[in-house]
Design an enzyme around this catalytic site. Sequence first.
Site, PDB file in Angstrom:
ATOM      1  N   GLY A  40     -17.867 -10.120   2.753  1.00 42.10           N
ATOM      2  CA  GLY A  40     -18.233  -9.986   1.107  1.00 42.10           C
ATOM      3  C   GLY A  40     -18.832 -11.403   0.896  1.00 42.10           C
ATOM      4  O   GLY A  40     -18.071 -12.187   1.166  1.00 42.10           O
ATOM      5  N   ASP A  57       3.695   7.534  -0.537  1.00 38.12           N
ATOM      6  CA  ASP A  57       4.640   8.134  -0.061  1.00 38.12           C
ATOM      7  C   ASP A  57       4.934   9.406  -1.215  1.00 38.12           C
ATOM      8  O   ASP A  57       4.574   9.235  -2.206  1.00 38.12           O
ATOM      9  CB  ASP A  57       5.951   7.487   0.568  1.00 38.12           C
ATOM     10  N   GLY A  64     -15.550 -13.136   2.752  1.00 40.10           N
ATOM     11  CA  GLY A  64     -15.387 -14.017   3.688  1.00 40.10           C
ATOM     12  C   GLY A  64     -15.257 -13.332   5.013  1.00 40.10           C
ATOM     13  O   GLY A  64     -16.238 -12.829   5.469  1.00 40.10           O
ATOM     14  N   THR A 110      10.612   8.050  -2.307  1.00 40.40           N
ATOM     15  CA  THR A 110      10.524   6.969  -1.512  1.00 40.40           C
ATOM     16  C   THR A 110       9.733   5.675  -1.831  1.00 40.40           C
ATOM     17  O   THR A 110       9.894   4.720  -1.709  1.00 40.40           O
ATOM     18  CB  THR A 110       9.768   7.433   0.047  1.00 40.40           C
ATOM     19  N   LYS A 112       0.861  -1.113   0.043  1.00 37.67           N
ATOM     20  CA  LYS A 112      -0.184  -0.068  -0.110  1.00 37.67           C
ATOM     21  C   LYS A 112       0.935   1.256   0.073  1.00 37.67           C
ATOM     22  O   LYS A 112       0.763   2.086   0.736  1.00 37.67           O
ATOM     23  CB  LYS A 112      -0.932  -0.098   1.239  1.00 37.67           C
ATOM     24  N   ILE A 113       1.668   1.296  -1.241  1.00 34.52           N
ATOM     25  CA  ILE A 113       2.675   2.433  -1.060  1.00 34.52           C
ATOM     26  C   ILE A 113       1.860   3.889  -1.228  1.00 34.52           C
ATOM     27  O   ILE A 113       1.000   4.097  -2.046  1.00 34.52           O
ATOM     28  CB  ILE A 113       3.816   2.147  -2.537  1.00 34.52           C
ATOM     29  N   GLU A 134     -20.326 -14.410  -4.650  1.00 30.61           N
ATOM     30  CA  GLU A 134     -20.962 -14.574  -5.936  1.00 30.61           C
ATOM     31  C   GLU A 134     -21.543 -13.124  -6.203  1.00 30.61           C
ATOM     32  O   GLU A 134     -21.423 -12.494  -7.325  1.00 30.61           O
ATOM     33  CB  GLU A 134     -22.491 -15.182  -5.581  1.00 30.61           C
ATOM     34  N   PRO A 169     -10.586  -7.352  -2.422  1.00 28.51           N
ATOM     35  CA  PRO A 169     -10.422  -7.997  -0.876  1.00 28.51           C
ATOM     36  C   PRO A 169     -11.942  -7.779  -0.214  1.00 28.51           C
ATOM     37  O   PRO A 169     -12.285  -6.806  -0.518  1.00 28.51           O
ATOM     38  CB  PRO A 169      -9.243  -7.164  -0.347  1.00 28.51           C
ATOM     39  N   GLY A 170     -11.945  -8.586   1.016  1.00 26.45           N
ATOM     40  CA  GLY A 170     -13.330  -8.435   1.757  1.00 26.45           C
ATOM     41  C   GLY A 170     -13.926  -9.585   1.785  1.00 26.45           C
ATOM     42  O   GLY A 170     -15.176  -9.549   2.163  1.00 26.45           O
TER      43      GLY A 170
HETATM   44  P1  XMP Z   1      -8.897 -11.290   4.868  1.00 23.03           P
HETATM   45  O1  XMP Z   1      -8.327 -12.184   5.778  1.00 23.03           O
HETATM   46  O2  XMP Z   1      -9.912 -10.212   5.393  1.00 23.03           O
HETATM   47  O3  XMP Z   1      -7.793 -10.563   4.166  1.00 23.03           O
HETATM   48  O4  XMP Z   1      -9.520 -12.126   3.740  1.00 23.03           O
HETATM   49  C1  XMP Z   1      -7.901  -9.340   3.175  1.00 23.03           C
HETATM   50  C2  XMP Z   1      -6.478  -8.906   2.622  1.00 23.03           C
HETATM   51  O5  XMP Z   1      -6.541  -8.005   1.920  1.00 23.03           O
HETATM   52  C3  XMP Z   1      -5.988  -6.690   2.415  1.00 23.03           C
HETATM   53  N1  XMP Z   1      -7.181  -5.764   2.304  1.00 23.03           N
HETATM   54  C4  XMP Z   1      -7.308  -4.795   1.440  1.00 23.03           C
HETATM   55  N2  XMP Z   1      -5.884  -4.303   0.677  1.00 23.03           N
HETATM   56  N3  XMP Z   1      -7.289  -2.622  -0.034  1.00 23.03           N
HETATM   57  C5  XMP Z   1      -6.268  -3.311  -0.112  1.00 23.03           C
HETATM   58  O6  XMP Z   1      -5.274  -2.808  -0.812  1.00 23.03           O
HETATM   59  C6  XMP Z   1      -8.591  -3.073   0.577  1.00 23.03           C
HETATM   60  O7  XMP Z   1      -9.510  -2.402   0.533  1.00 23.03           O
HETATM   61  C7  XMP Z   1      -8.251  -4.062   1.548  1.00 23.03           C
HETATM   62  N4  XMP Z   1      -8.944  -4.802   2.254  1.00 23.03           N
HETATM   63  C8  XMP Z   1      -8.211  -5.639   2.870  1.00 23.03           C
HETATM   64  C9  XMP Z   1      -5.969  -6.856   3.951  1.00 23.03           C
HETATM   65  O8  XMP Z   1      -4.886  -6.245   4.673  1.00 23.03           O
HETATM   66  C10 XMP Z   1      -5.587  -8.558   3.942  1.00 23.03           C
HETATM   67  O9  XMP Z   1      -4.282  -8.602   3.556  1.00 23.03           O
END
Ligand code: XMP
Length: 212
Positions: free
Chosen positions: A171, A60, A167, A64, A57-58, A174, A164-165
């Site tokens: 989220g 900066d 489970g 950097t 999640k750069i 489907e 991501p999200g």
């Molecule tokens: P879980 O255990 O919740 O893991 O299935 C999710 C993974 O994704 C990351 N995460 C995000 N990364 N934007 C991102 O760039 C997001 O909105 C976001 N939400 C979750 C979280 O840190 C973990 O590695």
Amino acid sequence: MLILALDVLERDVALDVARKCGEYVDFIKVNYPLVLSAGIDVVSELSEIRPVIADFKIADIPYTASLIADIAFRHGVRAVIAHGFAGSDMLRAVRDVADRHGGEVYAVTELSSQGGREFMTRHTLEIVDVAKEVGCDGLIAPATRPERIAEIKKRAENLRVICPGVGAQGGRLEDVLKAGADGIIVGRTIYQSEDPARTAREIRERIDGLMK
Ligand code: XMP
């Protein structure tokens, strides 16, 4: 596309889960918890099992940000994740580093957590536009808000949207795929399950069934 978020803390556990799940996932995503506790070399080891996305999640100043991205790519990662809110100069700097390594860049639009709504949502579509201008390969969008995925995907045109999200954060696979996501990122549901390989295989089969 199924991406395993490997947020375990020990090198041996990370490698074990990665080996067991490798055949069912397209990418392994690493984040700070693993790298800060096991050391950056684990990234190179994981890269030999599956392509790695470095979720650093750069966010900066460009200089950097370039250093961070360069370290990630020198350890064999295929892609890095950078925050879109940090602006076009930083995304461009990360893009340049990725190009030198033949790698990819994903930009975060809005976080999947509640806090993602406080500030980021207002600027999500602008971030999508900047990511397109800079030539990012894809975007990270919240699996917790499928209606936002649909909006982001529409604006994203040919950029990949991975979410991501699913489970642990609530989220539903489907809903996310129906909204237009190109892939999902799953962590705890897989690596905290009794049998990570079986869980990864089941998720893979559900994705393949839905994306046919
Ligand atoms: P879980 O255990 O919740 O893991 O299935 C999710 C993974 O994704 C990351 N995460 C995000 N990364 N934007 C991102 O760039 C997001 O909105 C976001 N939400 C979750 C979280 O840190 C973990 O590695």
